[in-house]
Design a protein around this motif. Structure first.
Motif, PDB file in Angstrom:
ATOM      1  N   GLY A  40      -0.408  -7.916  -6.207  1.00  0.00           N
ATOM      2  CA  GLY A  40      -1.736  -7.332  -6.341  1.00  0.00           C
ATOM      3  C   GLY A  40      -2.835  -8.069  -5.607  1.00  0.00           C
ATOM      4  N   VAL A  41      -2.478  -9.059  -4.792  1.00  0.00           N
ATOM      5  CA  VAL A  41      -3.484  -9.804  -4.031  1.00  0.00           C
ATOM      6  C   VAL A  41      -4.020  -8.941  -2.894  1.00  0.00           C
ATOM      7  N   ARG A  42      -3.132  -8.174  -2.257  1.00  0.00           N
ATOM      8  CA  ARG A  42      -3.524  -7.253  -1.184  1.00  0.00           C
ATOM      9  C   ARG A  42      -3.011  -5.873  -1.534  1.00  0.00           C
ATOM     10  N   GLN A  43      -3.644  -4.869  -0.957  1.00  0.00           N
ATOM     11  CA  GLN A  43      -3.218  -3.492  -1.167  1.00  0.00           C
ATOM     12  C   GLN A  43      -2.816  -2.891   0.175  1.00  0.00           C
ATOM     13  N   PRO A  44      -1.656  -2.235   0.231  1.00  0.00           N
ATOM     14  CA  PRO A  44      -1.213  -1.656   1.495  1.00  0.00           C
ATOM     15  C   PRO A  44      -2.087  -0.479   1.906  1.00  0.00           C
ATOM     16  N   SER A  45      -2.140  -0.248   3.214  1.00  0.00           N
ATOM     17  CA  SER A  45      -2.865   0.906   3.751  1.00  0.00           C
ATOM     18  C   SER A  45      -2.114   2.181   3.386  1.00  0.00           C
ATOM     19  N   LEU A  46      -2.760   3.306   3.582  1.00  0.00           N
ATOM     20  CA  LEU A  46      -2.115   4.592   3.307  1.00  0.00           C
ATOM     21  C   LEU A  46      -0.880   4.767   4.177  1.00  0.00           C
ATOM     22  N   SER A  47      -0.963   4.400   5.446  1.00  0.00           N
ATOM     23  CA  SER A  47       0.203   4.555   6.320  1.00  0.00           C
ATOM     24  C   SER A  47       1.366   3.677   5.856  1.00  0.00           C
ATOM     25  N   THR A  48       1.062   2.491   5.349  1.00  0.00           N
ATOM     26  CA  THR A  48       2.116   1.620   4.817  1.00  0.00           C
ATOM     27  C   THR A  48       2.696   2.201   3.537  1.00  0.00           C
ATOM     28  N   LEU A  49       1.846   2.766   2.684  1.00  0.00           N
ATOM     29  CA  LEU A  49       2.341   3.411   1.455  1.00  0.00           C
ATOM     30  C   LEU A  49       3.279   4.570   1.780  1.00  0.00           C
ATOM     31  N   ILE A  50       2.940   5.319   2.807  1.00  0.00           N
ATOM     32  CA  ILE A  50       3.804   6.438   3.214  1.00  0.00           C
ATOM     33  C   ILE A  50       5.159   5.899   3.665  1.00  0.00           C
ATOM     34  N   LYS A  51       5.157   4.846   4.474  1.00  0.00           N
ATOM     35  CA  LYS A  51       6.416   4.245   4.935  1.00  0.00           C
ATOM     36  C   LYS A  51       7.221   3.708   3.759  1.00  0.00           C
ATOM     37  N   LEU A  52       6.541   3.024   2.833  1.00  0.00           N
ATOM     38  CA  LEU A  52       7.237   2.478   1.670  1.00  0.00           C
ATOM     39  C   LEU A  52       7.835   3.575   0.803  1.00  0.00           C
ATOM     40  N   SER A  53       7.104   4.660   0.607  1.00  0.00           N
ATOM     41  CA  SER A  53       7.633   5.748  -0.214  1.00  0.00           C
ATOM     42  C   SER A  53       8.869   6.358   0.427  1.00  0.00           C
ATOM     43  N   THR A  54       8.910   6.388   1.759  1.00  0.00           N
ATOM     44  CA  THR A  54      10.090   6.887   2.464  1.00  0.00           C
ATOM     45  C   THR A  54      11.255   5.915   2.303  1.00  0.00           C
TER      46      THR A  54
END
Length: 69
Positions: A40-54
Motif C-alpha cells: 500500500g505504499v504505492r498504487q499502480p496506474s490504471l494500465s498496470t492494473l489492467i495488466k495485473l488483472s490479465t
C-alpha cells in the motif's frame, strides 16, 4: 487510494502461484515496486492494473472500490 487494493493484489498473486519477481518480469518493473503495491505504499496506474488483472485472471472490477450503500 483504493482501499484494500494492496491485499487484493497480494492475494491474487499468491492464488496465481506467482512470485513478486515473476510479476515484475512480466510487467518490466522491479520486484520491489510490486512489494510497494502489495504493502500500500504505492498504487499502480490504471494500465498496470489492467495488466495485473490479465495476469491474475481476475476481473478488473475486483481491484475497484466496493460501492457504498
Amino acid at each position: 487510494m483504493i482501499e484494500g487494493l494492496d491485499k487484493r493484489l497480494q492475494n491474487s498473486r499468491i492464488n496465481a502461484g506467482l512470485s513478486r519477481a515473476q510479476i515484475a518480469r512480466l510487467l518490466g518493473v522491479s520486484g520491489s515496486l510490486i512489494g510497494l503495491y502489495e504493502t500500500g505504499v504505492r498504487q499502480p496506474s490504471l494500465s498496470t492494473l489492467i495488466k495485473l488483472s490479465t495476469i491474475y485472471k481476475v476481473c478488473l472490477l475486483y481491484t475497484s472500490p466496493s460501492p457504498r450503500d
